[in-house]
Enzyme design. Structure first.
Site, PDB file in Angstrom:
ATOM      1  N   SER A   1       0.853  -1.190   0.000  1.00  0.00           N
ATOM      2  CA  SER A   1       0.000   0.000   0.000  1.00  0.00           C
ATOM      3  C   SER A   1       0.886   1.236   0.000  1.00  0.00           C
ATOM      4  O   SER A   1       2.107   1.134  -0.026  1.00  0.00           O
ATOM      5  CB  SER A   1      -0.891   0.006   1.237  1.00  0.00           C
ATOM      6  OG  SER A   1      -0.101   0.359   2.361  1.00  0.00           O
ATOM      7  N   LYS A   2       0.240   2.383   0.086  1.00  0.00           N
ATOM      8  CA  LYS A   2       0.998   3.645   0.061  1.00  0.00           C
ATOM      9  C   LYS A   2       2.037   3.703   1.178  1.00  0.00           C
ATOM     10  O   LYS A   2       3.046   4.383   1.057  1.00  0.00           O
ATOM     11  CB  LYS A   2       0.038   4.823   0.185  1.00  0.00           C
ATOM     12  CG  LYS A   2      -0.843   4.981  -1.035  1.00  0.00           C
ATOM     13  CD  LYS A   2      -1.039   6.459  -1.390  1.00  0.00           C
ATOM     14  CE  LYS A   2      -1.667   6.635  -2.758  1.00  0.00           C
ATOM     15  NZ  LYS A   2      -3.109   6.403  -2.763  1.00  0.00           N
ATOM     16  N   ARG A   3       1.736   3.002   2.261  1.00  0.00           N
ATOM     17  CA  ARG A   3       2.693   2.998   3.377  1.00  0.00           C
ATOM     18  C   ARG A   3       4.076   2.516   2.943  1.00  0.00           C
ATOM     19  O   ARG A   3       5.074   2.846   3.540  1.00  0.00           O
ATOM     20  CB  ARG A   3       2.191   2.078   4.497  1.00  0.00           C
ATOM     21  CG  ARG A   3       1.215   2.700   5.453  1.00  0.00           C
ATOM     22  CD  ARG A   3       0.781   1.706   6.500  1.00  0.00           C
ATOM     23  NE  ARG A   3       0.121   0.544   5.903  1.00  0.00           N
ATOM     24  CZ  ARG A   3       0.630  -0.683   5.882  1.00  0.00           C
ATOM     25  NH1 ARG A   3       1.794  -0.925   6.426  1.00  0.00           N
ATOM     26  NH2 ARG A   3      -0.024  -1.677   5.323  1.00  0.00           N
TER      27      ARG A   3
ATOM     28  N   GLY B   1       5.680   3.310   0.422  1.00  0.00           N
ATOM     29  CA  GLY B   1       6.377   4.259  -0.459  1.00  0.00           C
ATOM     30  C   GLY B   1       5.709   4.289  -1.811  1.00  0.00           C
ATOM     31  O   GLY B   1       4.491   4.212  -1.906  1.00  0.00           O
TER      32      GLY B   1
END
Ligand code: GLU
Length: 481
Positions: free
Chosen positions: A246-248, A250
């Protein structure tokens, strides 16, 4: 009956193309191309509040960049409302669907009760029991309603997934799900069937998050009496921490990778190995290789891991392999202004040297300054280590002397002159190589020093070494970097 393989990639334009979507598109593309089939792009833009045209453009752009060209025009779900309405109408006429007037509160109560009992929650089917006059009364009172599919509760629904094998559920666990919302719009599990069926899709290849939806979709195919395609679901992609990518983690969008200077061939290669196994130790594949080698039967169920470091390595491999003029073209696309005043042949020579060690084209752009400009500073740590004291100045003076007598300025003659000096001084050549690199570039790493010196030319090398002789060693406390 036409046997052509027809697949589709069906992104929702609610954001940029992320890695999971890009992998789905790639696998569909590979499967189509390998079988001389068709690869279509369908834009699932029924969520009007979240869909944006700019994302459609961006997704198309990302796919083109990756070389995943689709067949025919783009198809938009938002332009097919009539088809969906007609299909709902058909089911209503055949009494295979019904109006549901239940309010949100009523449904919430049903759910709470089911949860209390710990049983599977599915809509009770209450409104399928309404009499004609009850329905008429509610319609006259303008009560809002949605439309639900009437699912036959006996027996099972099953399908054979090309990756996950037999998937089966008892029909009593499929509730009468909504096919048309109160606002008249049709739901995903319904429209996807109408579309896939109207497009004669033969294989639905998509993320495993749709595995359970497939059972509902099969129920729709069955009531509509349409041909059911084959299904292949792709394993999840996780980050190295074992959590869903996910966006977590990067950068997860294709455009971001592009802007960071990665090559599409590296991304394609890496994505191909997320869930597909070539059956041997090979790791480097071009898109053309993949079209030859890909097979649905080698897709694994186990979740795949996106390992950034591995990707970096693979990226470097593709940078190394790419023709220098392709890299230069890509650099120009990323920044048309980059070193515009420098003659292309010199730029090409620089790219050719730098591509041996760089991971991205942005690395080439940002770590090549010393080919153009004298260093302004000298890396402090390297200066303290490699140009420790005045004895280095004495040595470098001698090196300048020997360089002064080389006849033709070339990689070979420069190397010879340096090695001769090292030998006569009884020194390891590194004692001259490191300070020379520092003087010429200001940094500790770079391409072969002799090649670099040949490329920079005699005049620039002399000038930079003389400047360093004046500025190094750093006096105590001086911060050069
Ligand atoms: N729009 C859906 C998604 O992005 C497509 C799923 C499908 O391929 O059926 O997940």
């Amino acid at each position: 009956m036409n046997n052509t393989i027809r697949v589709r990639f069906a992104p929702s334009p609610t954001g940029e193309l992320h890695l999971g979507g890009a992998r789905t598109a790639l696998f569909n593309y590979l499967f189509a191309k390998q079988n001389g089939g068709k690869f279509y792009l369908r834009i699932e833009d029924t969520d009007e509040a979240r869909s944006r045209e700019e994302y459609v453009d961006q997704i198309c752009d990302s796919l083109r960049w990756m070389g995943l060209h689709w067949d025919g025009p783009l198809l938009f779900q938002s332009r097919r409302k009539e088809e969906y309405r007609a299909a709902v109408k058909q089911l209503m006429n055949e009494e295979k669907a019904y109006r549901c007037f239940c309010s949100t509160e009523e449904l919430a109560e049903e759910r709470t009760n089911a949860e209390k009992e710990g049983s599977f929650y599915g809509y009770s089917g209450k409104c399928s029991q309404l009499t004609d006059s009850e329905i008429k009364g509610k319609l006259n009172a303008a009560e809002p309603f949605c439309i639900r599919l009437k699912v036959i509760k006996s027996g099972n629904t099953s399908f054979l997934d090309e990756v996950y094998g037999a998937i089966e559920v008892e029909n009593k666990e499929i509730d009468d799900f909504i096919i048309q919302r109160t606002d008249g719009s049709a739901t995903y599990n319904f429209v996807v069937v109408i579309d896939d069926s109207d497009m004669d899709i033969t294989h639905v290849i998509r993320g495993e998050d749709h595995l359970t939806n497939t059972l509902k979709q099969i129920a729709v195919y069955e009531v509509l009496d349409r041909n059911i395609p084959k299904f292949a679901h792709l394993p999840m992609i996780l980050g190295t921490d074992g959590k869903r990518l996910s966006k977590r983690h990067g950068a997860v969008g294709v455009q971001t990778y592009r802007e960071k200077g990665y090559l599409p061939q590296a991304l394609v290669n890496f994505l191909a190995l997320l869930g597909w196994n070539p059956g041997d130790e090979r790791e480097i594949f071009s898109l053309e290789d993949l079209v030859q080698e890909f097979s649905l039967s080698r897709i694994v169920k186990k979740a795949a891991v996106f390992d950034d470091q591995k990707f970096e390595w693979m990226s470097g491999q593709h940078i190394m392999k790419a023709p220098a003029n392709e890299l230069l073209e890509r650099i120009r696309k990323l920044d048309p202004e980059w070193k515009k005043s420098i003659i292309p042949d010199y730029l090409l020579a620089i790219v050719e040297v730098q591509q041996q060690r760089m991971k991205t084209i942005v690395d080439i752009m940002t770590q090549s300054d010393y080919f153009f400009d004298d260093p302004e500073n000298y890396d402090q740590k390297t200066s303290l280590k490699r140009w420790r004291d005045e004895s280095v100045n004495t040595l470098m003076e001698k090196f300048l002397n020997s360089l002064g007598s080389v006849e033709e300025w070339s990689e070979e003659t420069i190397e010879k002159s340096l090695r001769n000096l090292a030998e006569s001084e009884d020194l390891n050549p590194g004692k001259i190589i490191h300070p020379t690199r520092l003087a010429l570039t200001g940094v500790p790493f770079g391409p072969s020093l002799f090649l670099l010196m040949e490329m920079l030319g005699e005049e620039i090398c002399f000038r930079r070494i003389r400047t360093a002789l004046n500025r190094l060693p750093l006096s105590e406390g001086e911060d050069s970097a």
